[in-house]
Design a protein around this motif. Structure first.
Motif, short mmCIF file in Angstrom:
data_model
loop_
_atom_site.label_atom_id
_atom_site.label_comp_id
_atom_site.label_asym_id
_atom_site.label_seq_id
_atom_site.Cartn_x
_atom_site.Cartn_y
_atom_site.Cartn_z
N SER A 188 -5.38 40.71 -6.99
CA SER A 188 -5.67 39.62 -7.91
C SER A 188 -6.43 38.53 -7.17
N PRO A 189 -7.02 37.55 -7.86
CA PRO A 189 -7.73 36.47 -7.17
C PRO A 189 -6.85 35.72 -6.15
N ALA A 190 -5.60 35.41 -6.55
CA ALA A 190 -4.72 34.69 -5.62
C ALA A 190 -4.38 35.54 -4.41
N ALA A 191 -4.14 36.83 -4.61
CA ALA A 191 -3.83 37.71 -3.49
C ALA A 191 -5.05 37.89 -2.58
N THR A 192 -6.24 37.84 -3.14
CA THR A 192 -7.46 37.91 -2.33
C THR A 192 -7.54 36.71 -1.40
N ALA A 193 -7.19 35.55 -1.91
CA ALA A 193 -7.17 34.35 -1.07
C ALA A 193 -6.17 34.52 0.08
N PRO A 213 -0.63 41.60 0.96
CA PRO A 213 0.36 41.69 -0.12
C PRO A 213 -0.32 41.65 -1.49
N ARG A 214 0.20 42.46 -2.41
CA ARG A 214 -0.42 42.57 -3.73
C ARG A 214 0.20 41.65 -4.78
N SER A 215 1.35 41.09 -4.50
CA SER A 215 2.03 40.27 -5.50
C SER A 215 2.71 39.09 -4.81
N PRO A 240 -6.79 27.13 -1.03
CA PRO A 240 -5.67 26.18 -0.92
C PRO A 240 -4.35 26.71 -1.49
N VAL A 241 -4.43 27.60 -2.50
CA VAL A 241 -3.22 28.19 -3.06
C VAL A 241 -2.50 29.02 -2.01
#
Length: 436
Positions: free
Chosen positions: A195-200, A292-294, A400-401
């Motif tokens: 996901s976008p957040a996991a990519t970060a 990590p994926r989640s 930043p997330v």
């Protein structure tokens, strides 16, 4: 500036320190990239070497609930070792897997056909291990105590992707007689699934490797002319539980893999090696692993990882070891307290001080990442996992997330650690990756 101005001179001092910290963090990544390039140049200029006919290197891969990708892992190493007759593979399963999932599927079922190869071995830990180190240490002790014990052990994760060049470097370092070496990771192997957040998170975790881990290994190599030798020899280093190459002689000298009660075996191994006067040599090549994926996987990972540095004082046995371990403890405390301390400082500053401090904070946040991204082309890791432009853009935008979630995971890990210490219970290490 008037003494009554909000923040006063302490505010200016903190703002300046935040600016210096941002510059230092960026320089650390730059120095790591430069150091790896220098190692690559030296390696290219050296004469090709290989392990003698009477020597061997065993790739050790611990597995827990890996039925869905165990066979792919064996195939990956089978291809890599085709040109290296001294390279063997040992997969290590555990009874914990049957205990937690009685009906399967189990990792050993997936590798049953592969272990018929004489260069592939299967060891099964007969008890329910509470930590990764317990399972791994048992296997390493078994391997180093047999009549055909290998000269070297290389520990890999189930998701470790090593290039042919990286595999060749394993052989080269073993042939050179290096006592212990570490192949660091970038975490880009599964970017297409994230996901976008996991990519970060993948970019944040990779950046941390260069800012802290690789820099620590380079500190004792003489590449930093301004660093006194005695400081480099006492700089904290931790031995990561994947990408680790260690000679049988050194492994036996330090008494095997440590088994701390509350901390982690990799951080404890690093302290033990440094206390004994050895340094962890950095690889020029990198492996590529999964991120990590989640959110749940990430939090489990962070809650576990922070135990390594926070429990550093548990590993110290001598005065030298105490000095080295204290650096790890400082790193753990900085992980937990750094973000709230900076926020509190910003609230107490004047407007002009906040501008300077915010510039330092942004430099510390994005400076190392941007320097890493500009240096990706020079890094030696499996080419098929290099990030695409859209992936880089997504990871940078949500960066930043990742910082916030890393801090939150560290806080949860600290709370859990304190609870374990107060109650006296021995923790069981949760597995990060979730399977179907």
């Amino acid at each position: 500036m008037k003494p009554s101005e909000p923040g006063g001179w302490p505010g200016w001092a903190v703002a300046t320190l935040m600016l210096i910290n941002g510059a230092w963090s960026t320089w650390c990544v730059h120095a790591s990239l430069t150091g790896l390039r220098a190692l690559t140049t030296d390696r290219a200029a050296a004469e090709p070497t290989t392990v003698g006919a009477d020597g061997s290197v065993v790739i050790v891969v611990p597995m827990l609930h890996e039925a869905d990708r165990a066979a792919d892992c064996v195939d990956h190493w089978a291809k890599l070792r085709a040109d290296h007759p001294q390279l063997r593979l040992c997969v290590v399963t555990t009874e914990r897997e049957r205990h937690e999932r009685p009906t399967g599927p189990h990792s050993w079922d997936s590798i049953a056909r592969a272990v018929t190869d004489r260069r592939t071995q299967h060891l099964h830990y007969p008890r329910v291990n509470r930590t990764y180190g317990e399972q791994l240490g048992w296997a390493l002790d078994r391997l180093t105590s047999t009549a055909d014990a290998p000269d070297y052990l290389y520990v890999a994760n189930i998701d470790s992707r090593v290039s042919a060049d990286g595999c060749a470097e394993i052989i080269e370092l073993a042939a050179a007689g290096v006592g212990i070496a570490q192949q660091s990771s970038v975490f880009f192997a599964n970017l297409a699934e994230l996901s976008p957040a996991a990519t970060a998170e993948a970019f944040y975790q990779s950046r941390w490797t260069f800012e802290h881990e690789i820099l620590r290994y380079l500190a004792d190599t003489g590449q930093f002319w301004w660093l006194p030798t005695w400081i480099g020899a006492r700089w904290y280093q931790h031995a990561v539980g994947h990408g680790l190459l260690i000679s049988r002689a050194l492994y036996q000298q330090i008494g095997g893999l440590p088994h701390p009660r509350f901390g982690l075996e990799d951080a404890a191994l690093g302290v033990a090696v440094r206390t004994a006067g050895h340094r962890i040599h950095p690889f020029a090549t990198l492996e590529c692993g999964d991120a990590p994926r989640s959110v749940r996987e990430l939090q489990r990972q962070r809650r576990t990882w922070i135990r390594g540095p926070l429990c550093s004082l548990e590993y110290a046995r001598t005065g030298r070891g105490l000095l080295i371990a204290a650096q790890g403890t400082y790193g753990g405390l900085k992980w937990v307290t750094g973000l709230p301390v900076q926020v509190a400082a910003l609230l107490l500053m004047s407007r002009r001080q906040r501008v300077v401090a915010a510039a330092g904070w942004l430099l510390a946040l994005y400076g190392p990442l941007l320097r890493l991204l500009t240096g990706l082309r020079s890094l030696d890791f499996p080419a098929e996992y290099r990030p695409t432009g859209p992936q880089v853009a997504t990871g940078s935008a949500l960066y930043p997330v990742a910082v916030l979630s890393c801090w939150a995971g560290g806080v949860r890990g600290l709370i859990g650690l304190v609870g374990d210490i107060v109650t006296g219970r021995t923790p069981i290490q949760q597995r990060t990756r979730e399977t179907q």
